[in-house]
Scaffold this motif. Structure first.
Motif, PDB file in Angstrom:
ATOM      1  N   LEU A   1       0.822  -1.215   0.000  1.00  0.00           N
ATOM      2  CA  LEU A   1       0.000   0.000   0.000  1.00  0.00           C
ATOM      3  C   LEU A   1       0.855   1.263   0.000  1.00  0.00           C
ATOM      4  CD1 LEU A   1      -3.037  -1.020   2.187  1.00  0.00           C
ATOM      5  CD2 LEU A   1      -3.036  -0.374  -0.204  1.00  0.00           C
ATOM      6  N   LEU A   2       2.019   1.207   0.692  1.00  0.00           N
ATOM      7  CA  LEU A   2       2.912   2.372   0.677  1.00  0.00           C
ATOM      8  C   LEU A   2       3.433   2.633  -0.728  1.00  0.00           C
ATOM      9  CD1 LEU A   2       5.208   2.424   3.816  1.00  0.00           C
ATOM     10  CD2 LEU A   2       3.319   3.896   3.207  1.00  0.00           C
ATOM     11  N   ASP A   3       3.825   1.548  -1.416  1.00  0.00           N
ATOM     12  CA  ASP A   3       4.332   1.695  -2.778  1.00  0.00           C
ATOM     13  C   ASP A   3       3.270   2.288  -3.692  1.00  0.00           C
ATOM     14  OD1 ASP A   3       6.821   0.887  -2.297  1.00  0.00           O
ATOM     15  OD2 ASP A   3       6.660  -1.083  -3.266  1.00  0.00           O
TER      16      ASP A   3
ATOM     17  N   ALA B   1       5.120  11.899   7.040  1.00  0.00           N
ATOM     18  CA  ALA B   1       4.278  11.612   8.214  1.00  0.00           C
ATOM     19  C   ALA B   1       3.003  10.880   7.790  1.00  0.00           C
ATOM     20  CB  ALA B   1       3.929  12.912   8.938  1.00  0.00           C
ATOM     21  N   ALA B   2       2.417  11.322   6.655  1.00  0.00           N
ATOM     22  CA  ALA B   2       1.185  10.674   6.172  1.00  0.00           C
ATOM     23  C   ALA B   2       1.475   9.234   5.764  1.00  0.00           C
ATOM     24  CB  ALA B   2       0.607  11.461   5.001  1.00  0.00           C
ATOM     25  N   LEU B   3       2.665   9.034   5.151  1.00  0.00           N
ATOM     26  CA  LEU B   3       3.023   7.673   4.736  1.00  0.00           C
ATOM     27  C   LEU B   3       3.218   6.769   5.958  1.00  0.00           C
ATOM     28  CD1 LEU B   3       5.477   8.198   1.736  1.00  0.00           C
ATOM     29  CD2 LEU B   3       3.088   7.494   1.690  1.00  0.00           C
ATOM     30  N   ALA B   4       3.858   7.335   6.992  1.00  0.00           N
ATOM     31  CA  ALA B   4       4.092   6.539   8.212  1.00  0.00           C
ATOM     32  C   ALA B   4       2.754   6.168   8.845  1.00  0.00           C
ATOM     33  CB  ALA B   4       4.950   7.342   9.197  1.00  0.00           C
TER      34      ALA B   4
ATOM     35  N   GLU C   1       1.177   3.399   6.880  1.00  0.00           N
ATOM     36  CA  GLU C   1       1.828   2.127   7.159  1.00  0.00           C
ATOM     37  C   GLU C   1       1.323   1.543   8.489  1.00  0.00           C
ATOM     38  OE1 GLU C   1       5.970   2.034   8.038  1.00  0.00           O
ATOM     39  OE2 GLU C   1       5.995  -0.153   7.752  1.00  0.00           O
ATOM     40  N   ALA C   2       1.260   2.412   9.505  1.00  0.00           N
ATOM     41  CA  ALA C   2       0.827   1.943  10.832  1.00  0.00           C
ATOM     42  C   ALA C   2      -0.618   1.458  10.795  1.00  0.00           C
ATOM     43  CB  ALA C   2       0.991   3.070  11.850  1.00  0.00           C
TER      44      ALA C   2
END
Ligand code: COA
Length: 530
Positions: free
Chosen positions: A451-453, A466-469, A472-473
């Protein structure tokens, strides 16, 4: 097979300890389910002269015979944990010598009314009964649809109506549908006994009415008490809605046993059954072998050796496609073909699995799938080797197998591996999980990376770290929570979580049922009869 397990090694001891924690947690949760609606409601139930649902089942079953309870943890974690076992106990047991499916409402859980999981559990029990050709015994104490949830319970296929559709169709197919009525049965609840082939009602507590006194008052302004409207004596002597009147619950259950004793039920078995032999190795060691870390590899033959008779295996193609172990064996004396994951599925292992299934088909040997699978192999080499086609061949062979299939999730069950190994979507006769299992499209690690990719790709370099982190969480938390075996069993994605040490006996019951219910198929016609 000679086991290579060292039960004194550090790894074994560590695994055994962590697995024991999972088993303790399972037992605690099953206790919660067995307690039903709790002490206060149980006391009220007893004060009314009614027996707890599990006591009814004990009295109905042949003394000392086993009861294979299904989906005991349905509803776990849902509705604020207020609907233990989804308010209905289902399972298979012997009544007057005949294996039967029991479907028994627990009136201490919201009056035995039907939530979405209750309906699913009821429908699933009927599916199992139908496929294994079992009479259905309904111990009815049920308030019909749980009204606040009516949109998830009433209108669709697979909802309440389907339980009645199944009753009619099973009865027409020669499978007896029998009821004993212990409590108030209104609306939907009333159709369970009304659509049964025969029913018994308990005087004083049993009621059957399409509309109870409040509904009658609202609809036609008639004021009537429940006993006059739908009591057992009226139905046995006036309306004829019930066939037998019982003075108490004990008598009703004894009557049900009598009815089953006179069903003229056939007892046929086809398999060449060998004398039962215990495995050479103790199933208590399974926890020490598999542990709780799905990334830790082990030889799945060590698990099979703790399930099958004499720990004996006639392994098919042992030198080829090593990541899928395919072996003939016996379990509780019944012949069985086992497909068990020992790593990622490659083209070779998929083709070997398809070939093995064909052999079992030809020999009329039921199949057991032991799932511990991350999926089929990916990558250029695998695609050039035809993994898409070869994995599909395994899926096709499994889906079209003419012998009963059973699945036990003994580890991970991810992606298309779930499909190839006879996941729920492919309707195995029974599907059980171990408490260390996980089920999802992919693991939380892989899902968060994927999903991050995708997000990075769509943002084209404008990604806020920050939004990506956070994404991921969130993804990790979602996949972790949703792949938990209790999340799955609460929603009826399996037929229950079982302990590894119970697995052999559970499968023994499944094999016995399958053996008695599977007709000898004719196979392919000879060329001159086509
Ligand atoms: N929908 C929603 N809630 C229901 C329910 C239903 N069909 N049937 C029972 N309940 C709830 C009650 O509201 C009560 O909830 P609470 O403990 O949160 O207050 C709980 O279940 C126990 O019910 P109660 O009436 O106290 O139990 P009882 O043993 O005295 O009576 C019944 C049981 C089933 C006879 C009675 O609850 C009843 O008649 N229910 C309604 C039946 C009905 O009209 N069904 C139509 C469905 S289409």
């Amino acid at each position: 097979m000679i086991s290579r397990i060292d039960s004194r090694s550090d790894t074994f001891l560590r695994n055994a300890e962590s697995y024991a924690g999972l088993v303790a947690e399972l037992r605690e949760r099953v206790q919660w389910a067995m307690a039903g609606g709790g002490e206060k409601l149980r006391a009220r139930h007893l004060e009314r002269g009614k027996l707890p649902v599990r006591d009814r089942i004990d009295l109905l079953l042949d003394a000392g015979s086993p009861f294979l309870e299904l989906s005991a943890l349905a509803g776990f974690g849902l509705y604020g944990n207020e609907v233990p076992a989804a308010g209905v106990v289902t399972g298979i047991g012997r009544v007057s010598g005949v294996p039967c499916m029991l479907i028994a409402n627990d009136a201490t859980v919201k009056g035995g009314s039907f939530f979405a999981e209750t309906v699913r559990k009821h429908v699933r029990a009927q599916e199992i009964a139908w496929e294994n050709r079992l009479p259905c015994l309904y111990l009815v104490d049920c308030g019909g649809a749980y009204l606040p949830e009516q949109d998830r319970v009433f209108p669709d296929f697979g909802h309440f109506g389907t339980t009645f559709y199944h009753q009619c169709r099973m009865s027409a197919d020669g499978l007896p549908q029998l009821s004993a009525v212990f409590g108030g049965c209104t609306a939907g609840g009333a159709y369970i006994p009304a659509l049964s082939d025969e029913s018994v009602m308990v005087e004083g507590t049993g009621r059957i009415h399409l509309g109870g006194p409040p509904i009658v008052k609202a609809a036609i302004a008639e004021v009537v008490d429940g006993e006059t409207l739908g009591g057992a004596a009226m139905h046995a002597r006036v309306s004829g809605v019930t066939d037998y009147l019982a003075v108490n619950e004990h008598q009703a259950l004894a009557k049900l046993r009598d009815i089953v004793a006179h069903l003229n039920w056939p007892r046929a078995g086809h398999a060449t059954r060998l004398p039962v032999r215990a495995p050479l190795y103790d199933a208590q060691e399974i926890g020490g072998i598999v542990g709780t870390d799905l990334k830790q590899p082990y030889d799945v033959r060590e698990v099979i050796a703790r399930l099958v008779d004499g720990s004996e295996m006639q392994e098919f193609k042992p030198e080829y496609g090593a990541t899928l172990v395919t072996t003939f064996a016996h379990l509780h004396g019944y012949p069985l073909g086992i497909l068990a994951n020992n790593g990622v599925l490659f083209s070779e292992s998929s083709l070997k699995g398809a070939h093995f299934i064909e052999l079992c088909n030809q020999r009329r040997i039921p199949l057991l799938f032991l799932q511990n699978i991350t999926g089929f192999m990916v990558g250029t080499e695998a695609e050039r080797g035809g993994i898409a086609k070869h994995s599909a061949k395994l899926v096709y062979a499994m889906a079209t197998a003419r012998v009963p299939r059973f699945t036990v999730m003994i580890g991970g069950s991810y992606g298309a591996g779930n499909y190839g190994m006879s996941g729920r979507g492919f309707a195995p006769r029974f599907l059980f999980s171990w408490p260390n299992s996980r089920i999802a499209t992919m693991s939380a690690d892989v899902a968060s990376n994927v999903l991050l990719d995708l997000r990075r790709g769509s943002l084209k370099g404008d990604a806020d770290p920050a939004a990506l982190a956070e994404l991921e969480a969130q993804t990790r938390a979602q996949f972790d929570a949703q792949s938990d075996p209790y999340y799955a069993t609460a929603r009826l994605w399996d037929d229950g979580i079982i302990e590894p040490t119970h697995t052999r006996d559970v499968l023994g019951i499944c094999l016995e049922l399958a053996d008695a219910s599977t007709p000898r198929f004719e196979g392919v016609s000879p060329v001159y009869r086509m």
